[in-house]
Design a protein around this motif. Structure first.
Motif, short mmCIF file in Angstrom:
data_model
loop_
_atom_site.label_atom_id
_atom_site.label_comp_id
_atom_site.label_asym_id
_atom_site.label_seq_id
_atom_site.Cartn_x
_atom_site.Cartn_y
_atom_site.Cartn_z
N GLU A 105 0.95 -1.08 0.10
CA GLU A 105 0.62 0.08 0.35
C GLU A 105 0.98 1.21 -0.09
OE1 GLU A 105 -2.96 -0.14 -0.27
OE2 GLU A 105 -3.88 -2.05 0.29
N HIS A 106 0.31 2.15 -0.48
CA HIS A 106 1.48 3.35 -0.71
C HIS A 106 0.01 4.70 -0.75
CE1 HIS A 106 4.86 0.66 -2.07
NE2 HIS A 106 6.14 2.62 -1.63
N ASP A 107 0.76 5.78 0.51
CA ASP A 107 0.00 7.39 -0.22
C ASP A 107 0.19 7.31 -2.19
OD1 ASP A 107 -0.54 9.79 -0.25
OD2 ASP A 107 -1.61 9.68 2.03
N GLU A 108 -1.45 8.05 -2.55
CA GLU A 108 -1.07 8.00 -3.53
C GLU A 108 -0.39 9.47 -3.73
OE1 GLU A 108 -1.98 6.08 -6.33
OE2 GLU A 108 -2.20 3.96 -4.99
N VAL A 141 2.84 2.83 2.79
CA VAL A 141 1.49 3.51 4.08
C VAL A 141 2.18 2.10 4.77
CG1 VAL A 141 -1.00 3.30 5.07
CG2 VAL A 141 -0.34 4.34 3.00
N LEU A 142 2.64 2.69 6.34
CA LEU A 142 2.96 1.64 7.06
C LEU A 142 1.49 1.59 8.30
CD1 LEU A 142 6.24 3.07 7.66
CD2 LEU A 142 5.71 1.88 6.12
N ASP A 143 2.18 0.19 9.01
CA ASP A 143 1.09 -0.50 10.03
C ASP A 143 1.77 0.63 11.12
OD1 ASP A 143 3.34 -2.17 10.60
OD2 ASP A 143 2.27 -3.87 10.54
N GLU A 144 0.92 -0.33 12.70
CA GLU A 144 1.12 0.73 13.84
C GLU A 144 2.66 -0.09 13.95
OE1 GLU A 144 -1.08 -3.00 14.61
OE2 GLU A 144 -1.32 -1.33 13.29
N THR A 145 2.91 -0.78 13.52
CA THR A 145 4.51 -1.40 14.13
C THR A 145 5.63 -0.87 13.58
OG1 THR A 145 4.15 -3.70 12.68
CG2 THR A 145 3.45 -3.42 15.01
N ARG A 195 5.75 -1.45 10.29
CA ARG A 195 5.63 -1.96 8.65
C ARG A 195 4.67 -1.89 7.47
NH1 ARG A 195 5.90 -8.37 11.96
NH2 ARG A 195 7.42 -7.71 13.20
N LEU A 196 5.52 -2.46 6.61
CA LEU A 196 4.89 -1.87 4.97
C LEU A 196 2.92 -3.33 5.05
CD1 LEU A 196 7.53 -2.47 2.47
CD2 LEU A 196 6.68 -0.96 3.50
N ILE A 197 2.60 -2.51 4.51
CA ILE A 197 0.79 -2.88 4.26
C ILE A 197 0.76 -3.85 2.98
CG2 ILE A 197 -1.10 -2.95 4.69
CD1 ILE A 197 -0.74 -0.35 6.54
N PRO A 198 0.74 -4.75 2.95
CA PRO A 198 0.58 -5.93 1.47
C PRO A 198 -0.71 -5.19 1.28
CG PRO A 198 1.31 -7.48 3.13
CD PRO A 198 0.90 -6.06 3.66
N ARG A 199 -0.32 -5.08 -0.35
CA ARG A 199 -2.13 -4.65 -0.76
C ARG A 199 -2.93 -6.15 -0.87
NH1 ARG A 199 -2.11 -0.31 -4.48
NH2 ARG A 199 0.37 1.02 -4.51
#
Length: 305
Positions: free
Chosen positions: A24-27, A33-37, A39-43
Motif C-alpha cells: 500500500e502507498h499514499d497516492e 503506508v505503514l501499520d502501527e508497528t 511495517r509495510l502493508i501488503p495490498r
C-alpha cells in the motif's frame, strides 16, 4: 473510459517499483503506508507477472543486464519506464472486466509494444479513493536485451537494437494511446478519444461490438503500410538506384498525421452509424403504418366496386 499514463524513473533501485506494486502507498505522496508497528502493508489483491527475466527477480535481472551492456550507470540516466492503463469503473459490472482479464490484456500489450525489455506487469482491482477502476501497471527496464522488429512508433534504427534504450517520445505516447483505444474497442470496453478529446465521452459500445472485423483489419493494414522503416527503406532505395532518402522528420510527421487521421475516423464512423440507425427506425415506422392501413384500403376498394 481507459486512460494511459507514462512516468519515467531515474531511480537505480528497481526493487522500489516492485515494492510500490505489492504494498500500500499514499497516492499523493507516493510513500509507503505503514501499520502501527512501522511495517509495510501488503495490498489485498493484485496480479503480478514478469517478462523476459529468465526466472530471476525483476530487479536482479535488470541490474545484471545494465552491467552486461554498461548502461544506466549514471545518475541522470532514465532507468525504467512506468505505463499505467486505467479502465472505466463501469467496465466491471457492464462489460465483464475482471482483474484476471485486465492482467491478460496488460501482458499482451507489453509483449506487443515493449518486446525485448524486462518487464513487470501488475494489475490492481481498485484505483485512488476506491474509485473501483481496475488498472494495469507496466514497468519496463529502459534497456533492451533483445533485438526487435521496427515498430510503428520507432523513428531510428537504434530503437530496435539490443543494448539500446526505450524512448517514450511524443509520437510514441500518442501511438500507445491509439493502441489502448483500439484494444478497448476490440474488447468491447468503454473508451473515449484519448487523442482529440471527443465530445461524446463514451464511445457507443453497441457500435464497436458490431464493427466489422474485416473493416478494422483493413484499416489497420492501411495504417501500418504507411510507416516506413528506415533501414528497410534504405535497402530498397539502394536496390532501385534511388540515392536521396526522405528526411526522417518528414517521415515522423507523416506517421503522426496517419495516427491522427486513423483516430479521427472513429467519431465520423460513429456519427454515420447513428444516422443509419435513425433512418432504419423511420423506415420501420413507415412500414408498420402502411401494413396497418392496407386492410382498410382493400375494404374501401371492395365497397367501391
Amino acid at each position: 473510459m481507459a486512460t494511459l499514463k507514462h512516468i519515467n524513473s531515474k531511480n537505480a533501485d528497481y526493487g522500489a517499483a516492485e515494492q510500490y506494486l505489492l504494498f500500500e502507498h499514499d497516492e499523493f505522496t507516493m510513500k509507503p503506508v505503514l501499520d502501527e508497528t512501522g511495517r509495510l502493508i501488503p495490498r489485498e489483491d493484485y496480479r503480478l507477472s514478469t517478462l523476459n527475466c529468465d526466472g530471476e527477480d525483476f530487479a536482479v535481472a535488470c541490474m545484471r543486464a545494465n552491467l552486461r551492456y554498461q548502461k544506466n550507470q549514471r545518475r541522470e540516466d532514465v532507468k525504467s519506464h512506468h505505463y499505467i492503463i486505467s479502465f472505466d469503473p463501469r467496465d466491471g459490472p457492464d462489460n465483464g472486466l475482471t482483474v484476471d482479464r485486465a492482467q491478460a490484456l496488460g501482458e499482451q500489450f507489453c509483449k506487443e509494444h515493449f518486446p525485448g525489455h524486462q518487464a513487470l506487469v501488475c494489475t490492481h482491482p481498485d484505483g485512488h479513493n476506491h474509485s473501483g477502476n481496475i488498472h494495469v501497471h507496466i514497468v519496463i527496464n529502459s534497456l533492451r536485451i533483445e533485438e526487435v522488429p521496427f515498430l510503428p512508433y520507432m523513428d531510428r534504427p537504434a530503437d530496435t537494437k539490443v543494448g539500446c534504450k526505450h524512448r517514450c517520445t511524443d509520437a510514441a505516447l500518442r501511438y500507445f494511446k491509439s493502441e489502448v483505444m483500439e484494444m478497448c474497442h476490440r474488447e468491447g470496453l468503454y473508451q473515449i478519444d484519448l487523442l482529440n478529446g471527443s465530445k461524446n465521452r463514451v464511445t457507443d459500445r453497441e457500435y464497436w461490438a458490431q464493427k466489422s472485423e474485416k473493416a478494422r483489419a483493413a484499416y489497420r493494414q492501411a495504417h501500418e503500410s504507411d510507416f516506413i522503416i528506415a533501414d528497410a527503406a534504405a535497402r530498397y532505395f539502394k536496390a532501385h538506384g534511388i540515392t536521396k532518402l526522405p528526411a526522417r522528420k518528414a517521415l515522423q510527421a507523416e506517421i503522426e498525421q496517419l495516427i491522427s487521421e486513423k483516430d479521427g475516423l472513429y467519431n465520423t464512423y460513429h456519427e454515420q452509424k447513428q444516422r443509419f440507425k435513425e433512418l432504419q427506425t423511420v423506415k420501420r415506422n413507415i412500414d408498420q403504418i402502411l401494413r396497418r392501413d392496407e386492410p382498410h384500403r382493400r375494404k374501401e376498394q371492395s365497397h367501391e366496386r
